[in-house]
Write a protein that holds these residues in place. Structure first.
Motif, PDB file in Angstrom:
ATOM      1  N   MET A   1     -30.539  23.022 104.354  1.00 48.10           N
ATOM      2  CA  MET A   1     -30.790  24.451 104.561  1.00 48.10           C
ATOM      3  C   MET A   1     -31.182  24.745 106.011  1.00 48.10           C
ATOM      4  SD  MET A   1     -32.558  25.693 100.976  1.00 48.10           S
ATOM      5  CE  MET A   1     -33.726  24.345 100.814  1.00 48.10           C
ATOM      6  N   VAL A   2     -31.978  23.868 106.615  1.00 49.18           N
ATOM      7  CA  VAL A   2     -32.337  24.056 108.025  1.00 49.18           C
ATOM      8  C   VAL A   2     -31.080  23.972 108.883  1.00 49.18           C
ATOM      9  CG1 VAL A   2     -33.557  23.036 110.005  1.00 49.18           C
ATOM     10  CG2 VAL A   2     -34.723  23.264 107.794  1.00 49.18           C
ATOM     11  N   ALA A   3     -30.221  22.995 108.610  1.00 52.67           N
ATOM     12  CA  ALA A   3     -28.996  22.818 109.395  1.00 52.67           C
ATOM     13  C   ALA A   3     -28.113  24.058 109.342  1.00 52.67           C
ATOM     14  CB  ALA A   3     -28.223  21.598 108.905  1.00 52.67           C
ATOM     15  N   LYS A   4     -28.149  24.783 108.203  1.00 51.26           N
ATOM     16  CA  LYS A   4     -27.322  25.981 108.026  1.00 51.26           C
ATOM     17  C   LYS A   4     -28.077  27.272 108.351  1.00 51.26           C
ATOM     18  CE  LYS A   4     -26.051  24.717 103.776  1.00 51.26           C
ATOM     19  NZ  LYS A   4     -25.402  24.789 102.473  1.00 51.26           N
ATOM     20  N   ASP A   5     -29.259  27.143 108.936  1.00 52.81           N
ATOM     21  CA  ASP A   5     -30.099  28.319 109.220  1.00 52.81           C
ATOM     22  C   ASP A   5     -30.340  29.143 107.964  1.00 52.81           C
ATOM     23  OD1 ASP A   5     -30.461  27.911 112.036  1.00 52.81           O
ATOM     24  OD2 ASP A   5     -28.411  28.610 112.334  1.00 52.81           O
ATOM     25  N   ALA A   6     -30.590  28.469 106.848  1.00 53.90           N
ATOM     26  CA  ALA A   6     -30.731  29.168 105.567  1.00 53.90           C
ATOM     27  C   ALA A   6     -31.997  28.760 104.806  1.00 53.90           C
ATOM     28  CB  ALA A   6     -29.492  28.887 104.704  1.00 53.90           C
ATOM     29  N   LEU A   7     -33.016  28.301 105.524  1.00 49.54           N
ATOM     30  CA  LEU A   7     -34.243  27.883 104.850  1.00 49.54           C
ATOM     31  C   LEU A   7     -35.076  29.107 104.472  1.00 49.54           C
ATOM     32  CD1 LEU A   7     -35.972  25.395 104.007  1.00 49.54           C
ATOM     33  CD2 LEU A   7     -37.231  25.737 106.151  1.00 49.54           C
ATOM     34  N   PRO A   8     -35.283  29.328 103.175  1.00 48.07           N
ATOM     35  CA  PRO A   8     -36.125  30.464 102.771  1.00 48.07           C
ATOM     36  C   PRO A   8     -37.580  30.241 103.184  1.00 48.07           C
ATOM     37  CG  PRO A   8     -34.864  29.586 100.911  1.00 48.07           C
ATOM     38  CD  PRO A   8     -34.730  28.617 102.042  1.00 48.07           C
ATOM     39  N   GLU A   9     -38.258  31.307 103.549  1.00 45.97           N
ATOM     40  CA  GLU A   9     -39.674  31.224 103.947  1.00 45.97           C
ATOM     41  C   GLU A   9     -40.528  30.593 102.851  1.00 45.97           C
ATOM     42  OE1 GLU A   9     -41.819  31.693 106.604  1.00 45.97           O
ATOM     43  OE2 GLU A   9     -39.907  31.647 107.653  1.00 45.97           O
ATOM     44  N   THR A  10     -40.115  30.775 101.612  1.00 47.27           N
ATOM     45  CA  THR A  10     -40.896  30.229 100.499  1.00 47.27           C
ATOM     46  C   THR A  10     -41.055  28.706 100.600  1.00 47.27           C
ATOM     47  OG1 THR A  10     -41.128  30.152  98.104  1.00 47.27           O
ATOM     48  CG2 THR A  10     -38.902  30.045  98.934  1.00 47.27           C
ATOM     49  N   CYS A  11     -40.111  28.041 101.224  1.00 46.62           N
ATOM     50  CA  CYS A  11     -40.205  26.576 101.342  1.00 46.62           C
ATOM     51  C   CYS A  11     -41.398  26.162 102.198  1.00 46.62           C
ATOM     52  CB  CYS A  11     -38.915  25.997 101.913  1.00 46.62           C
ATOM     53  SG  CYS A  11     -37.542  26.059 100.756  1.00 46.62           S
TER      54      CYS A  11
ATOM     55  N   PRO B   1     -37.431  16.464 105.854  1.00 49.00           N
ATOM     56  CA  PRO B   1     -36.816  17.477 104.983  1.00 49.00           C
ATOM     57  C   PRO B   1     -35.740  16.989 104.021  1.00 49.00           C
ATOM     58  CG  PRO B   1     -36.111  17.778 107.256  1.00 49.00           C
ATOM     59  CD  PRO B   1     -37.190  16.735 107.262  1.00 49.00           C
ATOM     60  N   THR B   2     -35.248  15.769 104.165  1.00 46.42           N
ATOM     61  CA  THR B   2     -34.317  15.243 103.165  1.00 46.42           C
ATOM     62  C   THR B   2     -35.048  14.904 101.867  1.00 46.42           C
ATOM     63  OG1 THR B   2     -34.573  13.022 104.075  1.00 46.42           O
ATOM     64  CG2 THR B   2     -32.660  14.298 104.833  1.00 46.42           C
ATOM     65  N   ASN B   3     -36.369  14.853 101.906  1.00 46.57           N
ATOM     66  CA  ASN B   3     -37.182  14.499 100.745  1.00 46.57           C
ATOM     67  C   ASN B   3     -37.586  15.700  99.891  1.00 46.57           C
ATOM     68  OD1 ASN B   3     -37.227  11.720 101.315  1.00 46.57           O
ATOM     69  ND2 ASN B   3     -38.872  12.021 102.798  1.00 46.57           N
ATOM     70  N   PHE B   4     -37.048  16.882 100.201  1.00 45.91           N
ATOM     71  CA  PHE B   4     -37.417  18.094  99.485  1.00 45.91           C
ATOM     72  C   PHE B   4     -36.176  18.832  99.026  1.00 45.91           C
ATOM     73  CE2 PHE B   4     -40.913  16.989 102.140  1.00 45.91           C
ATOM     74  CZ  PHE B   4     -42.047  17.306 101.409  1.00 45.91           C
ATOM     75  N   VAL B   5     -36.201  19.270  97.766  1.00 43.79           N
ATOM     76  CA  VAL B   5     -35.090  20.023  97.190  1.00 43.79           C
ATOM     77  C   VAL B   5     -35.646  21.319  96.602  1.00 43.79           C
ATOM     78  CG1 VAL B   5     -33.429  20.060  95.281  1.00 43.79           C
ATOM     79  CG2 VAL B   5     -33.633  18.023  96.704  1.00 43.79           C
ATOM     80  N   LEU B   6     -34.924  22.402  96.850  1.00 44.42           N
ATOM     81  CA  LEU B   6     -35.279  23.699  96.282  1.00 44.42           C
ATOM     82  C   LEU B   6     -34.415  23.940  95.046  1.00 44.42           C
ATOM     83  CD1 LEU B   6     -37.063  26.222  96.775  1.00 44.42           C
ATOM     84  CD2 LEU B   6     -35.091  27.228  97.951  1.00 44.42           C
TER      85      LEU B   6
ATOM     86  N   TYR C   1     -39.390  18.962 111.862  1.00 42.65           N
ATOM     87  CA  TYR C   1     -38.065  18.805 111.269  1.00 42.65           C
ATOM     88  C   TYR C   1     -37.710  19.921 110.290  1.00 42.65           C
ATOM     89  CZ  TYR C   1     -38.320  14.255 113.412  1.00 42.65           C
ATOM     90  OH  TYR C   1     -38.432  13.238 114.337  1.00 42.65           O
ATOM     91  N   TRP C   2     -38.559  20.945 110.195  1.00 36.80           N
ATOM     92  CA  TRP C   2     -38.322  22.035 109.248  1.00 36.80           C
ATOM     93  C   TRP C   2     -37.765  23.277 109.929  1.00 36.80           C
ATOM     94  CZ3 TRP C   2     -40.131  22.495 103.847  1.00 36.80           C
ATOM     95  CH2 TRP C   2     -40.397  21.239 103.285  1.00 36.80           C
ATOM     96  N   SER C   3     -37.292  23.124 111.144  1.00 39.57           N
ATOM     97  CA  SER C   3     -36.568  24.169 111.865  1.00 39.57           C
ATOM     98  C   SER C   3     -35.703  23.457 112.901  1.00 39.57           C
ATOM     99  CB  SER C   3     -37.525  25.175 112.518  1.00 39.57           C
ATOM    100  OG  SER C   3     -38.322  24.537 113.488  1.00 39.57           O
ATOM    101  N   LYS C   4     -34.892  24.197 113.595  1.00 39.62           N
ATOM    102  CA  LYS C   4     -33.948  23.581 114.543  1.00 39.62           C
ATOM    103  C   LYS C   4     -34.622  23.238 115.875  1.00 39.62           C
ATOM    104  CE  LYS C   4     -29.458  24.714 112.810  1.00 39.62           C
ATOM    105  NZ  LYS C   4     -28.221  25.445 113.013  1.00 39.62           N
TER     106      LYS C   4
END
Length: 181
Positions: free
Chosen positions: A98-108, A130-135, A163-166
């Motif tokens: 999701m970070v790679a696609k600029d699509a990480l919801p704030e809720t994460c 971030p590979t250790n977390f799934v929404l 690692y939770w943003s670009k």
């Protein structure tokens, strides 16, 4: 790669490799039409991490994180002699993707911080990569079981958040691991 993997008396059909971590390979596998993750412990060297008994660590870490109240996939079965673990499959996208696609919801970010509010008083860190977390259904799951004694240097605010943003760290990692997206 084998086409099957066994946990005790159950033989699973391997669908695909989900990922390789410091301690093992995780496979999406099926049994009787149902999806699971089966983790095979490996003993490949890791120059930045020291292990004891990996299968015992997985069992102990799962229990500790469950007791703390971290949202995890259920550990269904463990085959100590084969060093394999059957886990509940949490379907969804990784935070990394999701970070790679600029699509990480704030809720994460909010949900990982809620995890920290439980972990830190228990003197515990998890692997915040971030590979250790799934929404899944707007709920964030920590899909690994690794945990360690709390050290400020390795907490979410000082290490994981990088690692939770670009950030430069994320983009450098992405450049050498394009298969993750």
């Amino acid at each position: 790669m084998n086409s099957t993997i066994t946990v005790n008396d159950k033989t699973f059909e391997i669908v695909k490799l989900l990922g390789k971590g410091k301690g093992g390979y995780s496979y999406l596998a099926t049994l009787d039409g149902k999806k699971y993750v089966v983790k095979q412990i490996h003993h490949e060297p890791c120059d930045y991490y020291t292990f004891g008994n990996k299968i015992e660590s997985e069992i102990n870490d799962y229990k500790k994180l469950s007791d703390i109240g971290i949202r995890l996939p259920k550990m269904i079965d463990v085959d100590v002699s084969r060093e394999t673990i059957q886990k509940e499959y949490i379907e969804g996208e990784t935070v990394f993707s999701m970070v790679a696609k600029d699509a990480l919801p704030e809720t994460c970010i909010a949900q990982v911080r809620q995890m920290c509010e439980k972990l830190y008083p228990a003197s515990t860190n998890i692997d915040y990569f971030p590979t250790n977390f799934v929404l899944q259904n707007d709920e964030l799951f920590y899909i690994d079981y690794e945990c360690n004694s709390y050290m400020e240097e390795w907490n979410f605010e000082n290490w994981g958040i990088k690692y939770w943003s670009k950030t430069k760290e994320f983009l450098d990692y992405l450049e050498s691991h394009k298969e993750l997206v």
